[in-house]
Design a protein around this motif. Sequence first.
Motif, PDB file in Angstrom:
ATOM      1  N   LYS A  21       0.858  -1.180   0.000  1.00  0.00           N
ATOM      2  CA  LYS A  21       0.000   0.000   0.000  1.00  0.00           C
ATOM      3  C   LYS A  21       0.896   1.232   0.000  1.00  0.00           C
ATOM      4  O   LYS A  21       1.804   1.327   0.823  1.00  0.00           O
ATOM      5  N   SER A  52      -2.540   6.356   1.610  1.00  0.00           N
ATOM      6  CA  SER A  52      -3.748   5.785   2.239  1.00  0.00           C
ATOM      7  C   SER A  52      -4.629   5.120   1.179  1.00  0.00           C
ATOM      8  O   SER A  52      -5.803   5.467   1.037  1.00  0.00           O
ATOM      9  N   ALA A  53      -4.044   4.201   0.423  1.00  0.00           N
ATOM     10  CA  ALA A  53      -4.804   3.549  -0.658  1.00  0.00           C
ATOM     11  C   ALA A  53      -6.003   2.787  -0.089  1.00  0.00           C
ATOM     12  O   ALA A  53      -5.921   2.204   0.993  1.00  0.00           O
ATOM     13  N   ASP A  54      -7.123   2.814  -0.844  1.00  0.00           N
ATOM     14  CA  ASP A  54      -8.301   2.044  -0.419  1.00  0.00           C
ATOM     15  C   ASP A  54      -8.724   1.111  -1.551  1.00  0.00           C
ATOM     16  O   ASP A  54      -8.028   0.974  -2.552  1.00  0.00           O
ATOM     17  N   GLU A  55      -9.914   0.556  -1.396  1.00  0.00           N
ATOM     18  CA  GLU A  55     -10.337  -0.488  -2.352  1.00  0.00           C
ATOM     19  C   GLU A  55     -10.561   0.034  -3.769  1.00  0.00           C
ATOM     20  O   GLU A  55     -10.692  -0.743  -4.711  1.00  0.00           O
ATOM     21  N   ASN A  56     -10.612   1.378  -3.924  1.00  0.00           N
ATOM     22  CA  ASN A  56     -10.822   1.940  -5.273  1.00  0.00           C
ATOM     23  C   ASN A  56      -9.546   2.534  -5.878  1.00  0.00           C
ATOM     24  O   ASN A  56      -9.578   3.084  -6.973  1.00  0.00           O
ATOM     25  N   SER A  57      -8.441   2.440  -5.161  1.00  0.00           N
ATOM     26  CA  SER A  57      -7.213   3.096  -5.640  1.00  0.00           C
ATOM     27  C   SER A  57      -6.578   2.314  -6.786  1.00  0.00           C
ATOM     28  O   SER A  57      -6.801   1.107  -6.923  1.00  0.00           O
ATOM     29  N   TRP A 114      -1.800   1.042  -4.968  1.00  0.00           N
ATOM     30  CA  TRP A 114      -1.335  -0.288  -4.564  1.00  0.00           C
ATOM     31  C   TRP A 114      -0.251  -0.735  -5.535  1.00  0.00           C
ATOM     32  O   TRP A 114      -0.364  -0.483  -6.740  1.00  0.00           O
ATOM     33  N   LYS A 166      -9.271  -7.563  -1.606  1.00  0.00           N
ATOM     34  CA  LYS A 166      -8.886  -6.279  -0.985  1.00  0.00           C
ATOM     35  C   LYS A 166      -9.285  -5.083  -1.827  1.00  0.00           C
ATOM     36  O   LYS A 166      -9.432  -3.983  -1.309  1.00  0.00           O
ATOM     37  N   LEU A 167      -9.438  -5.283  -3.146  1.00  0.00           N
ATOM     38  CA  LEU A 167      -9.712  -4.142  -4.034  1.00  0.00           C
ATOM     39  C   LEU A 167     -10.976  -4.397  -4.848  1.00  0.00           C
ATOM     40  O   LEU A 167     -11.223  -5.536  -5.276  1.00  0.00           O
TER      41      LEU A 167
END
Length: 450
Positions: free
Chosen positions: A330, A333-338, A365, A402-403
């Motif tokens: 990561k 602050s990467a999230d599931e849409n990054s 990611w 995760k994504l």
Amino acid sequence: MALTGMDIYKLLPKKNCKECGFPTCLAFAMKLAQGAVEATKCPYMSDDAKARLSEATAPPMRTVKFGAGDKCYNLGGETVLFRHEKTFVNKPRFAVLFSDAMSEEEIQGKIARMNKVDYVRINEEMYVEIAALKCESGNKETFLSLIKKVKDSCKKAVPMIITSNPEIARAAVEECKESGPILFGADEQNCEAMVELAKQHGLLLGVTAPDQEKLYNLVQKIQNLGYRELLLSTESGTLKQTFDDVVNIRRTALLSQDRTLGYPTLVFVNRLSKDKMMQLAMATLFVEKYASVIVLDDIDYSLALPLFALRQNIYTDPQRPMKVEQGLYKIGSADENSPLLVTVDFALTYFIVSGEVERSKIPSWMLIPDAGGYSVLTAWASGKLSGKSIAKAVKDFAVEEKLKTREIVIPGKVAVLKADIEDELPGWKVVVGPDEAALLPKFLRDYADK
Ligand code: B12
């Protein structure tokens, strides 16, 4: 001195039994002299010949140890003058100097800064391995209280006791013997007592003399006392002379095969300059040539970063690429849409690419498949980076859990993999990124905007 093939031949049983795998004893002797085979391959050699051979074929620089438990380190054992000839083996260890004449504030400041240096870079834990503890007060109790304080606060550092007083040394060793300290300060005057103490506890003994010649004579004397767990140092006081000494010691051991100087060396860079940036510069010099223990006045995170990275780069096998661990990393602050980017596990590539992703300020990611530790094109050309290996990493690192995204950005240099990856990962779209990582920030900003 090293034995020649003929010298070795004289020690062999001359049966020509071929059990060693060579047609004659002479052929075996020649291979032994080159270090290409082990003496134990001969089943008929006498014990006396074995002992003489193992001494003669041992590396010209001895490997010595200090520390205890999981904080046990090897020093020395080097076989080449230049890294590209083969590899350097046992990395130098860094020490920070504490003296019992320092104020409490100074000691606590150093302890705090030293303990902050604690991080991982390419699978290696980076921290200061040695606390050099110098007795300047001449007072046993004052020195013991310094040892106790530093020992209790710097759990990762092995103590190095610095004193020329055998009586104080004995008490100091008692205070920290469980951590396998280095005992530094054997000289012309005290060497009998210091050797006895080091022998008793199996400690690495630091030997010091004003110049190379005196050091040579002192080491001979200590070897005659039956002790060979040594770390050598001269007290020249100038950078030029110290550099000369360290290089000559290595050359004498390796080129002249003279084992009197076949030991690792210690350099006090803190004695060569009081300026902390100068000490850092000198420490980098001695990482390359050829100190095994480098003592600094102080360290902090900003000084440690370049120093430890340099050491890591110099003390890796040049024939093996440095690898980062495979996985899903990561950035920000990467999230599931990054965005999801794939690169290789070659450390150089990973650090360039992750640096550019950080610079873009777009949380992302990074997926690192098994690419054999090669660069993008090398990995592709050798078949290590393929649609299959990337799809395997997507599965192994549970990317789909995760994504939410089903898009993956690949390096422009392997645009040719697009169709393969889409075949291996049904429902996924492959986006071809730029060829060069430097173009990633602009690419990522445009990509995130769309
Ligand atoms: Co070679 N090798 N190599 N090689 N090697 C080269 C890659 C090249 C291009 C040389 C040539 O012929 N011109 C060819 C590949 C040709 C091709 O197929 N197009 C090549 C070949 C053919 C081979 C061999 C197959 C030769 C052989 O054996 N027949 C072998 C394969 C290994 C094996 O298994 N036998 C081989 C071997 C080697 C060694 C000597 C082992 C070293 C490997 C070192 C290593 O990779 N750890 C080697 C090197 C050093 C090179 C060389 C000179 C440099 C590679 C390198 O380090 N690049 C290149 C030539 C060249 O490129 N100048 C040839 C630097 C890194 C940082 O670049 O990984 O590509 P990178 O990353 C950059 C970009 O791709 C991008 O950013 C990075 C910086 O800009 N990027 C991006 C990276 N990841 C990502 C991710 C995203 C999402 C994005 C957008 C961008």
